[in-house]
Scaffold this motif. Structure first.
Motif, PDB file in Angstrom:
ATOM      1  N   LYS A 198      25.365  54.619 109.312  1.00 30.38           N
ATOM      2  CA  LYS A 198      24.414  54.081 110.292  1.00 30.38           C
ATOM      3  C   LYS A 198      25.099  53.108 111.255  1.00 30.38           C
ATOM      4  O   LYS A 198      24.680  52.962 112.395  1.00 30.38           O
ATOM      5  CB  LYS A 198      23.228  53.395 109.619  1.00 30.38           C
ATOM      6  N   SER A 221      21.754  54.746 117.649  1.00 33.07           N
ATOM      7  CA  SER A 221      20.314  54.712 117.410  1.00 33.07           C
ATOM      8  C   SER A 221      19.943  54.136 116.042  1.00 33.07           C
ATOM      9  O   SER A 221      18.784  53.795 115.813  1.00 33.07           O
ATOM     10  CB  SER A 221      19.722  56.123 117.539  1.00 33.07           C
ATOM     11  N   LYS A 222      20.916  54.001 115.134  1.00 30.45           N
ATOM     12  CA  LYS A 222      20.614  53.536 113.781  1.00 30.45           C
ATOM     13  C   LYS A 222      21.249  52.202 113.407  1.00 30.45           C
ATOM     14  O   LYS A 222      20.851  51.586 112.431  1.00 30.45           O
ATOM     15  CB  LYS A 222      21.064  54.590 112.763  1.00 30.45           C
ATOM     16  N   GLU A 231      26.295  54.877 114.444  1.00 25.44           N
ATOM     17  CA  GLU A 231      25.322  55.578 115.269  1.00 25.44           C
ATOM     18  C   GLU A 231      24.508  54.590 116.096  1.00 25.44           C
ATOM     19  O   GLU A 231      23.795  53.754 115.545  1.00 25.44           O
ATOM     20  CB  GLU A 231      24.394  56.402 114.387  1.00 25.44           C
TER      21      GLU A 231
END
Length: 142
Positions: A114, A119-120, A117
């Motif tokens: 995560k 978005s995470k 990324e």
């Protein structure tokens, strides 16, 4: 789709570099001011040996993508060829260096994906002119 290992390595390195060098804000020229930004990155207390850290501006106004290489758990941010980053709030992603083993297999990352990324990721930093000690240290988990 399975990509050849060399292409995966090139992509893992090239994407952050392109974002840092050619992303929004590169046409701002030398008119932005940076403040020093450096820190340590650990995974469950152990320094991350190598990789790339990217700061993505999320504050008010026009942002400038910033990033730097990780070596022996330490990193320094650069923005548009200048050391440091403009003052503001940033979302942070960390990308490990992915070197294939002798049999051509890519290793697993040694931290939770995560953090790689946009978005995470849960990593954020507030870049300020006078940060407290260790303000830009990043603690990752497995």
């Amino acid at each position: 789709m399975n990509l050849p290992p060399f292409l995966v390595r090139i992509t893992a390195f090239a994407v952050p570099v392109v974002v840092i060098c050619c992303g929004p804000g590169c046409n701002q020229g030398p008119n932005f001011t940076t403040v020093p930004v450096s820190g340590k990155i650990t995974v469950d207390g152990t320094p991350l040996p190598a990789g790339q850290v990217t700061y993505t501006f999320v504050g008010e106004g026009v942002g400038v993508p910033s990033g730097g290489a990780i070596k022996d758990g330490e990193y320094m941010i650069y923005t548009g060829g200048k050391a440091g980053a403009p003052v503001g709030k940033y979302k942070v992603t960390v990308t490990p260096v992915m070197m294939p083993s002798a049999d051509g297999k890519m290793p697993k990352t040694n931290f939770n994906s995560k953090f790689s990324e946009p978005s995470k990721t849960t990593l954020t930093v507030d870049v300020t002119a006078t940060p407290p000690p260790n303000a830009y240290d990043l603690k990752l988990t497995k």
